[in-house]
Every structure is written in C-alpha cells, then in structure tokens.
Design a protein around this motif. Sequence first.
Motif, short mmCIF file in Angstrom:
data_model
loop_
_atom_site.label_atom_id
_atom_site.label_comp_id
_atom_site.label_asym_id
_atom_site.label_seq_id
_atom_site.Cartn_x
_atom_site.Cartn_y
_atom_site.Cartn_z
N SER A 1 1.26 3.62 -2.16
CA SER A 1 0.98 4.78 -3.39
C SER A 1 0.79 6.15 -2.42
O SER A 1 0.73 7.11 -3.19
CB SER A 1 -0.23 4.34 -3.84
OG SER A 1 -0.39 3.23 -4.58
N SER B 1 -4.09 3.10 14.81
CA SER B 1 -4.91 4.48 15.37
C SER B 1 -5.11 4.53 16.75
O SER B 1 -5.42 3.60 17.37
CB SER B 1 -6.24 4.62 14.62
OG SER B 1 -7.00 5.41 15.17
N GLY C 1 0.96 -1.45 -5.03
CA GLY C 1 -0.22 -0.91 -4.76
C GLY C 1 -1.19 -1.40 -5.98
O GLY C 1 -0.78 -2.15 -6.60
N HIS D 1 3.15 -2.69 6.27
CA HIS D 1 1.77 -2.73 5.66
C HIS D 1 0.99 -1.29 6.02
O HIS D 1 0.90 -1.03 7.04
CB HIS D 1 0.63 -3.80 6.67
CG HIS D 1 -0.51 -3.78 6.01
ND1 HIS D 1 -1.40 -3.23 6.30
CD2 HIS D 1 -1.10 -4.61 4.92
CE1 HIS D 1 -2.70 -3.40 5.84
NE2 HIS D 1 -2.49 -4.21 5.03
N LEU D 2 0.85 -0.79 4.91
CA LEU D 2 0.18 0.60 4.85
C LEU D 2 -1.24 0.69 4.27
O LEU D 2 -1.92 1.82 4.19
CB LEU D 2 0.96 1.60 4.13
CG LEU D 2 2.40 1.79 4.81
CD1 LEU D 2 3.24 2.68 4.00
CD2 LEU D 2 2.46 2.29 6.20
N GLY E 1 1.01 -1.21 -0.01
CA GLY E 1 -0.23 0.16 0.01
C GLY E 1 0.86 1.38 0.09
O GLY E 1 0.65 2.17 0.86
N ALA F 1 -3.16 10.86 13.48
CA ALA F 1 -3.51 11.04 12.08
C ALA F 1 -2.29 11.46 11.48
O ALA F 1 -1.21 12.02 12.26
CB ALA F 1 -4.36 12.36 11.76
N LEU F 2 -2.06 11.10 10.07
CA LEU F 2 -0.81 11.55 9.32
C LEU F 2 -0.88 13.01 8.83
O LEU F 2 -1.98 13.33 8.27
CB LEU F 2 -0.70 10.44 8.38
CG LEU F 2 -0.31 9.02 8.82
CD1 LEU F 2 -0.24 8.05 7.74
CD2 LEU F 2 0.99 9.20 9.65
#
Length: 238
Positions: free
Chosen positions: A12, A136, A34, A82-83, A10, A192-193
């Motif tokens: 992208s 989170s 992606g 893992h994103l 993930g 949060a990013l």
Amino acid sequence: MNNPLVVVAGGSSAAGIAVAQALLAAGMRVLTVGSDAGRIRAAAELAGGAVPLACDLADPAAVAELAAGIRRDFGPVDGLIHLVGGWRGGGGLAGQSDADWDFLHTSVLATLRNTSREFYPDLAASPVGRLAIVSSTSVTAPTPGNANYAAIKAAAETWVQAVAAGFAEDGKADGDKPAEGGAAAVVLVVKALLDDSMRARSPERTFPGFTDVSVLGKAVAGLFGTPAAGLNGARIIL
Ligand SMILES: NC(=O)c1ccc[n+]([C@@H]2O[C@H](COP(=O)([O-])OP(=O)(O)OC[C@H]3O[C@@H](n4cnc5c(N)ncnc54)[C@H](OP(=O)(O)O)[C@@H]3O)[C@@H](O)[C@H]2O)c1
C-alpha cells in the motif's frame, strides 16, 4: 508458460506502488496485498494493473487462506516481495520499549515468517522463484535509539538467509532445472526510502543517502532476470 506471478506483501505504500509498477512494466502479473481493502485498492490502481488483495499478513490462518485463494484463482506464485515495515524507536536504550518490540516483531518478522512459509513450496518449484525483503543499513550500524528496530531487521535478514539455504539445497536435489534457473532469496538494503510526496512536503530539503522508490522498483524487477546462482543469499545495498 504464464508470465511470472509476483505477490507484493505490504503493497500500500509508495514503495509498494513503485515495486508493483516496475514488475508490471517488466511483464509480470502482480498481486498486491495490504491489510486495508481501500488503501490496497488505491495502490493497485496507481500501480496500473496490479490485483489488490486484502489480508492481515500477521495472521497465519489468514495468510494460509490468502495463499489457497491465490493458487486457485491465479496459479502458483513465482515471486514474494515482502515490504511490510514500520519503525519504532528513539529514547536511547532505555527507550526501547516492549510495546515497540512487539509491534516491530509482528509487523516486520511475523508477516515475513507467515508469507515465506506459505509460499516457499511455490517459490522453490518455480524456474524463477524470487523472495526479497528490504532491510536497513542500521542492521550493521545499530544505535541505542534504534536497537529494537535494527535487531528485528537483523532477524528478518537471518530468516531470508535460511530461505536461501533451503533454495540452494532444493536446487541441488532437482537435476531437471535449467542451469540458469532455480530460486533465490535476497536482502535489499537501504538507509531510507524517498518518494515524490516526501519531496513535495519538504522542497528545500536534500535527502543524502536516500533511495528513491523507483530505484527499489527497478532493482526488484531486475531480480527476475538475474541468474539465481549469483543472487541466492545476496545482501545488496541500493
Ligand atoms: N521507509 C524507509 O525509509 C525504509 C528504510 C529502511 C527499510 N525500509 C523497509 O522497506 C520496506 C518498505 O518500506 P515502507 O516504508 O514502504 O513500509 P511500510 O509503509 O511500513 O509498510 C508497507 C505496507 O505494509 C502494509 N501493512 C502493514 N501491516 C500489514 C499487515 N499486517 N498485513 C498486510 N499489510 C500490512 C501497510 O499498508 P496497510 O496499513 O494499508 O496494510 C503499508 O503500507 C519495509 O520492509 C521497510 O522496513 C524502509
């Protein structure tokens, strides 16, 4: 020995680009994955030296094919970051729809289960095997409006703890590993990013408690230089 080979699952997004950049700067070989070939190619170019690979990580057969191709073309994998994320929510508890639950389950959890099951043997056998997810703060402070999201993220964290338990068991069985070596699975936690495009879109806004993607990138790269013993199973708040 080759430099560690790390798969960014993930890759992208801005976070994926920052993580790939930090891993490359630390001397690692980076494969960034992606679901969309054009977007992942653009992200790999921005990261400067990552290899882009297109795969729907929600599809177990596609992930098996991806892993076989990676082993054939690059060798065994040392890291899985893992994103794959996504957010759905709002509307209080009554608003926690089944459609949103299904989306989050597929995006967040199925992709983690597929990739971690596929790459587990490589990671467990690597002297620096590392698996990380980004979770989170809502997991420990859920609200009615993010119940679906927080519950799925909690499940992802529990999955990572199971991987960590596996690494700990496998580490005990392998007496040949150096004392500092072995694999580790960790949960990195953010509220949060934040990235430059968000700052540019809202120049007046402050972002209290947000974690810049460059901080995430450095934290991920740092996992590979930190002994597994103190890291395996850790939940690290960034
Ligand atoms: N953003 C935040 O504020 C925040 C807060 C807390 C935790 N997190 C966590 O931090 C991590 C990174 O966040 P993010 O916002 O960068 O995540 P994201 O944008 O939701 O996901 C990262 C990338 O995954 C790719 N992807 C989606 N479905 C895929 C699939 N089936 N197969 C392969 N790739 C797929 C997407 O690119 P393509 O569509 O091009 O494939 C996307 O760019 C996630 O785990 C997220 O849950 C983020």
